[in-house]
Design a protein around this motif. Structure first.
Motif, short mmCIF file in Angstrom:
data_model
loop_
_atom_site.label_atom_id
_atom_site.label_comp_id
_atom_site.label_asym_id
_atom_site.label_seq_id
_atom_site.Cartn_x
_atom_site.Cartn_y
_atom_site.Cartn_z
N GLU A 43 0.81 -1.03 -0.08
CA GLU A 43 0.15 -0.02 -0.35
C GLU A 43 0.94 1.14 0.09
OE1 GLU A 43 -3.84 -1.68 2.34
OE2 GLU A 43 -2.66 -0.06 3.31
N ARG A 44 0.27 2.45 -0.50
CA ARG A 44 1.06 3.59 -0.46
C ARG A 44 1.24 3.97 1.03
NH1 ARG A 44 -0.92 8.01 -4.78
NH2 ARG A 44 -0.76 6.28 -5.85
N GLU A 45 2.44 4.40 1.43
CA GLU A 45 2.74 4.88 2.75
C GLU A 45 3.23 6.52 2.83
OE1 GLU A 45 5.54 2.09 4.38
OE2 GLU A 45 7.01 2.68 3.20
N PHE A 46 2.86 6.77 3.95
CA PHE A 46 3.54 8.14 4.18
C PHE A 46 5.06 8.14 4.17
CE2 PHE A 46 3.86 12.35 5.83
CZ PHE A 46 4.58 12.60 6.94
N VAL A 47 5.74 9.24 3.82
CA VAL A 47 7.25 9.20 3.82
C VAL A 47 7.42 10.46 4.84
CG1 VAL A 47 9.54 9.62 2.92
CG2 VAL A 47 7.68 8.09 1.78
N ALA A 48 7.32 11.82 4.18
CA ALA A 48 7.51 12.86 4.95
C ALA A 48 6.59 13.93 4.68
CB ALA A 48 9.04 13.49 4.30
N GLY A 49 6.26 15.02 5.61
CA GLY A 49 5.46 16.03 5.72
C GLY A 49 6.04 17.24 6.05
N SER A 50 5.60 18.35 5.27
CA SER A 50 6.40 19.70 5.30
C SER A 50 5.93 20.37 6.70
CB SER A 50 5.80 20.54 4.24
OG SER A 50 4.51 20.75 3.90
N TYR A 90 7.91 7.28 -5.68
CA TYR A 90 7.54 8.16 -4.79
C TYR A 90 6.56 9.19 -5.47
CZ TYR A 90 11.28 6.42 -1.98
OH TYR A 90 11.92 5.75 -0.94
N PHE A 91 5.48 9.83 -4.61
CA PHE A 91 4.57 10.73 -5.05
C PHE A 91 4.67 11.94 -4.23
CE2 PHE A 91 2.01 7.77 -7.80
CZ PHE A 91 2.43 6.55 -7.19
N CYS A 92 4.41 12.88 -4.52
CA CYS A 92 4.23 14.18 -3.91
C CYS A 92 2.80 14.32 -3.84
CB CYS A 92 5.10 15.42 -4.41
SG CYS A 92 4.70 15.89 -6.13
#
Length: 118
Positions: A43-50, A90-92
């Protein structure tokens, strides 16, 4: 908002890559920006947030850095000490809520493939 991620490629373990995500449209600075990834069969997973100077998943903490240049309408993901398990698309994404939950993001880039060889 339209998002265009780039910078992916093949890199050896221990190497580095920087992924830029260019945004078009208005009010880029008002959006929360996030990076997510999806490995094959996962599944798509979170990597980093601003937010908060950078908010990171445990798996990438101390190796990845998110930054943004509002004058250039661009958010970056600097990836150091890459591991084979970082291999993914990787997706933004852009949204209005500070959250690692992808459902809170309204706009998505097309993704860029990062492959880390051992």
């Amino acid at each position: 908002v339209q998002l265009q991620a780039s910078g992916g490629g093949l890199v050896q373990a221990g190497g580095s890559l920087r992924l830029p995500c260019a945004a078009s449209g208005r009010a880029f600075s008002s959006y929360v920006m996030g990076w997510f990834r999806q490995a094959p069969g996962k599944e798509r997973e979170f990597v980093a947030g601003s937010w908060s100077g950078g908010y990171y998943a445990d798996a990438v903490k101390d190796r990845f850095t998110i930054s943004r240049d509002n004058a250039k309408n661009t958010v970056y993901l600097q990836m150091n000490s890459l591991k084979p398990e970082d291999t993914a698309i990787y997706f933004c994404a852009a949204g209005r809520t500070t959250s690692p939950n992808p459902s809170f993001y309204d706009y998505w880039g097309q993704g860029t493939l990062v492959t880390v060889s051992s």
